[in-house]
Motif scaffolding. Sequence first.
Motif, PDB file in Angstrom:
ATOM      1  N   GLU A  34      50.968  26.838 -16.300  1.00  0.00           N
ATOM      2  CA  GLU A  34      52.345  27.240 -15.999  1.00  0.00           C
ATOM      3  C   GLU A  34      53.102  27.811 -17.201  1.00  0.00           C
ATOM      4  N   ILE A  35      52.581  27.638 -18.421  1.00  0.00           N
ATOM      5  CA  ILE A  35      53.307  28.193 -19.569  1.00  0.00           C
ATOM      6  C   ILE A  35      52.610  29.406 -20.183  1.00  0.00           C
ATOM      7  N   LEU A  36      51.595  29.931 -19.501  1.00  0.00           N
ATOM      8  CA  LEU A  36      50.782  30.987 -20.099  1.00  0.00           C
ATOM      9  C   LEU A  36      51.186  32.422 -19.740  1.00  0.00           C
ATOM     10  N   ASP A  37      52.242  32.589 -18.958  1.00  0.00           N
ATOM     11  CA  ASP A  37      52.589  33.928 -18.484  1.00  0.00           C
ATOM     12  C   ASP A  37      52.749  34.951 -19.616  1.00  0.00           C
ATOM     13  N   SER A  38      53.542  34.612 -20.619  1.00  0.00           N
ATOM     14  CA  SER A  38      53.782  35.577 -21.704  1.00  0.00           C
ATOM     15  C   SER A  38      52.499  35.851 -22.483  1.00  0.00           C
ATOM     16  N   VAL A  39      51.696  34.803 -22.639  1.00  0.00           N
ATOM     17  CA  VAL A  39      50.433  34.971 -23.363  1.00  0.00           C
ATOM     18  C   VAL A  39      49.546  35.986 -22.643  1.00  0.00           C
ATOM     19  N   MET A  40      49.487  35.877 -21.315  1.00  0.00           N
ATOM     20  CA  MET A  40      48.648  36.780 -20.526  1.00  0.00           C
ATOM     21  C   MET A  40      49.092  38.231 -20.693  1.00  0.00           C
ATOM     22  N   PHE A  41      50.400  38.429 -20.582  1.00  0.00           N
ATOM     23  CA  PHE A  41      50.934  39.779 -20.736  1.00  0.00           C
ATOM     24  C   PHE A  41      50.535  40.352 -22.100  1.00  0.00           C
ATOM     25  N   ARG A  42      50.729  39.545 -23.127  1.00  0.00           N
ATOM     26  CA  ARG A  42      50.459  40.022 -24.482  1.00  0.00           C
ATOM     27  C   ARG A  42      48.964  40.221 -24.723  1.00  0.00           C
ATOM     28  N   VAL A  43      48.149  39.369 -24.121  1.00  0.00           N
ATOM     29  CA  VAL A  43      46.696  39.547 -24.248  1.00  0.00           C
ATOM     30  C   VAL A  43      46.262  40.861 -23.590  1.00  0.00           C
ATOM     31  N   ILE A  45      47.933  43.594 -23.567  1.00  0.00           N
ATOM     32  CA  ILE A  45      48.215  44.631 -24.560  1.00  0.00           C
ATOM     33  C   ILE A  45      47.204  44.583 -25.705  1.00  0.00           C
ATOM     34  N   LEU A  46      46.937  43.371 -26.154  1.00  0.00           N
ATOM     35  CA  LEU A  46      45.993  43.193 -27.259  1.00  0.00           C
ATOM     36  C   LEU A  46      44.607  43.729 -26.887  1.00  0.00           C
ATOM     37  N   SER A  51      40.431  47.803 -27.560  1.00  0.00           N
ATOM     38  CA  SER A  51      39.624  48.877 -26.996  1.00  0.00           C
ATOM     39  C   SER A  51      39.879  50.193 -27.732  1.00  0.00           C
ATOM     40  N   LYS A  52      41.143  50.495 -27.987  1.00  0.00           N
ATOM     41  CA  LYS A  52      41.479  51.714 -28.742  1.00  0.00           C
ATOM     42  C   LYS A  52      40.844  51.673 -30.128  1.00  0.00           C
ATOM     43  N   LYS A  53      40.938  50.510 -30.758  1.00  0.00           N
ATOM     44  CA  LYS A  53      40.382  50.346 -32.106  1.00  0.00           C
ATOM     45  C   LYS A  53      38.875  50.622 -32.088  1.00  0.00           C
ATOM     46  N   LEU A  54      38.216  50.262 -30.994  1.00  0.00           N
ATOM     47  CA  LEU A  54      36.764  50.432 -30.884  1.00  0.00           C
ATOM     48  C   LEU A  54      36.434  51.687 -30.074  1.00  0.00           C
ATOM     49  N   ASP A  55      37.277  52.683 -30.226  1.00  0.00           N
ATOM     50  CA  ASP A  55      36.988  53.998 -29.675  1.00  0.00           C
ATOM     51  C   ASP A  55      36.834  54.022 -28.157  1.00  0.00           C
ATOM     52  N   GLY A  56      37.651  53.210 -27.495  1.00  0.00           N
ATOM     53  CA  GLY A  56      37.647  53.261 -26.031  1.00  0.00           C
ATOM     54  C   GLY A  56      36.561  52.444 -25.354  1.00  0.00           C
ATOM     55  N   LYS A  57      35.820  51.654 -26.143  1.00  0.00           N
ATOM     56  CA  LYS A  57      34.822  50.776 -25.523  1.00  0.00           C
ATOM     57  C   LYS A  57      35.547  49.756 -24.632  1.00  0.00           C
ATOM     58  N   THR A  58      34.866  49.306 -23.588  1.00  0.00           N
ATOM     59  CA  THR A  58      35.491  48.345 -22.677  1.00  0.00           C
ATOM     60  C   THR A  58      35.532  46.954 -23.298  1.00  0.00           C
ATOM     61  N   ILE A  59      36.713  46.335 -23.219  1.00  0.00           N
ATOM     62  CA  ILE A  59      36.922  44.969 -23.699  1.00  0.00           C
ATOM     63  C   ILE A  59      37.050  44.071 -22.473  1.00  0.00           C
ATOM     64  N   ALA A 141      48.160  38.742 -12.723  1.00  0.00           N
ATOM     65  CA  ALA A 141      49.215  39.745 -12.521  1.00  0.00           C
ATOM     66  C   ALA A 141      49.934  40.030 -13.840  1.00  0.00           C
ATOM     67  N   ALA A 142      50.189  38.989 -14.628  1.00  0.00           N
ATOM     68  CA  ALA A 142      50.841  39.185 -15.930  1.00  0.00           C
ATOM     69  C   ALA A 142      49.931  39.969 -16.868  1.00  0.00           C
ATOM     70  N   LEU A 143      48.653  39.652 -16.815  1.00  0.00           N
ATOM     71  CA  LEU A 143      47.670  40.369 -17.626  1.00  0.00           C
ATOM     72  C   LEU A 143      47.656  41.853 -17.257  1.00  0.00           C
ATOM     73  N   GLU A 144      47.689  42.115 -15.961  1.00  0.00           N
ATOM     74  CA  GLU A 144      47.678  43.512 -15.485  1.00  0.00           C
ATOM     75  C   GLU A 144      48.906  44.269 -15.968  1.00  0.00           C
ATOM     76  N   ASP A 145      50.061  43.569 -16.026  1.00  0.00           N
ATOM     77  CA  ASP A 145      51.265  44.208 -16.573  1.00  0.00           C
ATOM     78  C   ASP A 145      51.030  44.627 -18.024  1.00  0.00           C
ATOM     79  N   GLY A 146      50.391  43.753 -18.787  1.00  0.00           N
ATOM     80  CA  GLY A 146      50.109  44.070 -20.194  1.00  0.00           C
ATOM     81  C   GLY A 146      49.171  45.262 -20.318  1.00  0.00           C
ATOM     82  N   ILE A 147      48.138  45.263 -19.496  1.00  0.00           N
ATOM     83  CA  ILE A 147      47.159  46.357 -19.526  1.00  0.00           C
ATOM     84  C   ILE A 147      47.851  47.684 -19.178  1.00  0.00           C
ATOM     85  N   ALA A 148      48.731  47.618 -18.166  1.00  0.00           N
ATOM     86  CA  ALA A 148      49.465  48.827 -17.760  1.00  0.00           C
ATOM     87  C   ALA A 148      50.432  49.261 -18.861  1.00  0.00           C
TER      88      ALA A 148
END
Length: 532
Positions: A34-43, A45-46, A51-59, A141-148
């Motif tokens: 229940e306290i992980l929402d912000s972490v998921m969003f930020r992960v 993005i991370l 992935s960008k750092k590794l030239d677009g490889k899938t993470i 869903a929070a993770l997907e927001d970060g990815i987007a």
Amino acid sequence: SLPVDAIRSLADQHPKPSHIHFQYGTAGFRTKGEILDSVMFRVGILAGLRSKKLDGKTIGVMVTASHNPEPDNGVKLVDPRGEMLETSWEAHATALANAKNTDEFLAALDTFATTLKIDLSKPAKVVYARDTRPSGPALVAALEDGIAAIGAEGRDAGITTTPVLHYLVRAINTKGTKDEYGEDSEEGYLRKLSAAFKKLVAGKSVIPPLVVDCANGVGAKVANELAEYLGDKLRLIPVNTSTTTPGALNNACGADFVKTQQKLPSLPIELKPGQRACSLDGDADRLIYYYLDDRGQFHMLDGDKIAALSAAFIGELTKAAGLDSKIRVGIVQTAYANGGSTKYLSERLPVKCVPTGVKHLHHAAEKFDVGVYFEANGHGTVLFSPQSQEILSTYQPSTPAQSTALNHLINFAEVINQTVGDALSDMLMVETVLAHKSYSGEEWDSLYVDLPNRLVKVVVADRNVFKTEDAERRLINPPGIQAKIDDLVHRYEGGRAFVRPSGTEDVVRVYAEATVRTQADELAYRVAGLVY
Ligand code: 16G
Ligand code: ZN
């Protein structure tokens, strides 16, 4: 540059709880779901930035809390080869997760991207999955927001096991190359494993059915599917498959329960004497076997027993193939490995001890041509180095016996999920060896005798003052304690004990073993008394 506006508006929807400090530990971020929402969003993005750092490889991103209680959840990143996130990024993950608000988070992201020279114009791809926990969908869903928000391309692998996600990452990143790992889907995974297994046991006598305790977790889904692929070759009986019953996950069942309680999990069926059974943990990356003897007594076959069984077999195969001078098989264990297993294994093969945590084991195992690593808790796998894979694919055997052994080695490398410990893949490996050796659980168990042991946890004021050396086998801080431990250990026959701070809980762990059960218990409690 960073898509600041996109990140800002989404970040505001995932505020960090003010009073909590998050830490990317040995198993990623892990705490109450229940306290992980912000972490998921930020992960999210991370992962995009990695992935960008590794030239677009899938993470990869896996949302799970493994063997921990149902209300817990967690998240970890998977690097392009299907391995754990590079260690240096753990601190970055922690820093980003703890930025107080959106402004601080954006500032931290900016500094981060600049210092790491991340080319933000690169593409980014993230594949993610979750286990069966009720908190999973909202966290994804929070993770997907970060990815987007970071403009990465996301691929939802749905509900699957941790090892399947690791497999997918490697399969995606090797697609179309000469190192292609397999089809990048769960079906591809199941096909690969079951095909290799069928070749390995072709011509062997019928294997008795195997009870598989799925911990009421995500392993149930994949085990049921695997059962279909295996058919008669190995009849699986998945039990504890109630993934939607509230509170059932890991409750009185699963690999962690069996290992820590050293007893049978609750099972809906009665085991016959000698019938082997196994337990997966909540995300199916750990495996423990067991059986009841004629007197109804419980016998556990843990990660050490799996390592002993499989390493010895691989050693025999390389010899039979005429490859023992070219392919060096080695074992990696941690301080928790039972002294009985270490003795058995070191009489046969090189054994290395490393600190707890999959990344340490994995990296040490990579140094061997074939590295077998297992934690006593049932997490482990076998790694074939690129050179040994090359040798296997080009070697010309000179006798039919060598040819057979070579083919077994090749299929062994296929049945094993080399990205990470995988309960179902390890199970097929174990079943292969048992079939080849015509071993019952009891015969496997008798390879060596486990020393009685006891693990206790001690709540201390500050576990961070506990510092270890020699692969966690000796305490260097607080000063003076190790000398007292040594003193105690000497008084017990076959005595061994060590103290280490947990990497996942705010406690210090004490492990002790001795030739006699009561002595192991006594030693553990006396050592605990020293750190309390
Ligand atoms: C994590 C580790 C596991 C280790 C355990 C020890 C990974 C993926 N998992 O679950 O390998 O056995 O921590 O926990 O590395 P502890 O530090 O609390 O004893
Ligand atoms: Zn797990």
